[in-house]
Motif scaffolding. Structure first.
Motif, PDB file in Angstrom:
ATOM      1  N   VAL A   5      47.479  67.872  69.319  1.00  0.00           N
ATOM      2  CA  VAL A   5      47.007  67.163  70.655  1.00  0.00           C
ATOM      3  C   VAL A   5      46.256  65.690  70.268  1.00  0.00           C
ATOM      4  O   VAL A   5      45.411  65.908  69.598  1.00  0.00           O
ATOM      5  CB  VAL A   5      46.100  67.690  71.368  1.00  0.00           C
ATOM      6  CG1 VAL A   5      45.603  67.037  72.602  1.00  0.00           C
ATOM      7  CG2 VAL A   5      46.748  69.181  71.868  1.00  0.00           C
ATOM      8  N   GLU A   6      47.115  64.810  70.531  1.00  0.00           N
ATOM      9  CA  GLU A   6      46.620  63.442  70.497  1.00  0.00           C
ATOM     10  C   GLU A   6      45.554  62.729  71.313  1.00  0.00           C
ATOM     11  O   GLU A   6      45.692  63.458  72.680  1.00  0.00           O
ATOM     12  CB  GLU A   6      47.596  62.206  70.421  1.00  0.00           C
ATOM     13  CG  GLU A   6      48.756  62.676  69.175  1.00  0.00           C
ATOM     14  CD  GLU A   6      49.869  63.562  69.685  1.00  0.00           C
ATOM     15  OE1 GLU A   6      50.856  63.384  69.086  1.00  0.00           O
ATOM     16  OE2 GLU A   6      49.702  64.419  70.723  1.00  0.00           O
ATOM     17  N   SER A   7      44.783  61.967  70.971  1.00  0.00           N
ATOM     18  CA  SER A   7      43.816  61.260  72.068  1.00  0.00           C
ATOM     19  C   SER A   7      43.363  60.053  71.585  1.00  0.00           C
ATOM     20  O   SER A   7      43.647  59.464  70.241  1.00  0.00           O
ATOM     21  CB  SER A   7      42.399  62.364  72.234  1.00  0.00           C
ATOM     22  OG  SER A   7      41.854  62.335  71.095  1.00  0.00           O
ATOM     23  N   GLY A   8      42.753  59.137  72.609  1.00  0.00           N
ATOM     24  CA  GLY A   8      42.243  58.038  71.903  1.00  0.00           C
ATOM     25  C   GLY A   8      43.175  56.937  72.340  1.00  0.00           C
ATOM     26  O   GLY A   8      42.726  55.661  72.134  1.00  0.00           O
ATOM     27  N   GLY A   9      44.245  56.859  73.026  1.00  0.00           N
ATOM     28  CA  GLY A   9      45.220  55.733  73.240  1.00  0.00           C
ATOM     29  C   GLY A   9      44.384  55.237  74.267  1.00  0.00           C
ATOM     30  O   GLY A   9      43.499  55.528  75.184  1.00  0.00           O
ATOM     31  N   GLY A  10      44.913  53.962  74.789  1.00  0.00           N
ATOM     32  CA  GLY A  10      44.478  53.396  76.142  1.00  0.00           C
ATOM     33  C   GLY A  10      45.142  52.027  75.983  1.00  0.00           C
ATOM     34  O   GLY A  10      45.782  51.509  75.260  1.00  0.00           O
TER      35      GLY A  10
END
Length: 121
Positions: A5-10
């Motif tokens: 599970v990826e996170s931190g994009g924006g």
């Protein structure tokens, strides 16, 4: 099975920084090399960076060398991608993957769902 599970994009302005994370669950990803790939709109998915299972070796696409750093913390079963000096052409969905130490998609058995990175000019 390894779930990623990826996170931190924006959304970030050109020249800015982001750090992506990829958390692994289920079967441990510690024994696998892990990598980041990205896919821009209308383009094929491309290799960004790979790190060995121990974290001692890494390799990068020419387009991100000197700006991106891949790392992993096996104690937390987590992969990271520190992205500095971001450019509009870095805009893409970023995917993490677990598998063999390769620069092609075929080497990776497990994939996350992706996280969107948008760099404005």
């Amino acid at each position: 099975q390894v779930q990623l599970v990826e996170s931190g994009g924006g959304l970030v302005q050109a020249g800015g920084s982001l750090r992506l994370s990829c958390a692994a669950s289920g079967r441990t990803a510690v024994g696998y090399a892990m990598a980041w790939f990205r896919q821009a709109p209308g383009k094929e998915r491309e290799f960004v960076a790979v790190i060995s299972s121990s974290g001692s070796s890494a390799d990068y696409a020419d387009s991100v060398k000197g700006r991106f750093t891949i790392s992993r913390l096996n104690a937390k079963n987590t992969l990271y991608l520190q992205m500095n000096s971001l450019k509009p052409e870095d805009t893409a969905v970023y995917y993490c993957a677990a598998g063999n130490f390769m620069k092609t998609e075929a080497g990776y058995r497990y994939w996350g769902q992706g996280t969107q990175v948008t760099v404005s000019s």
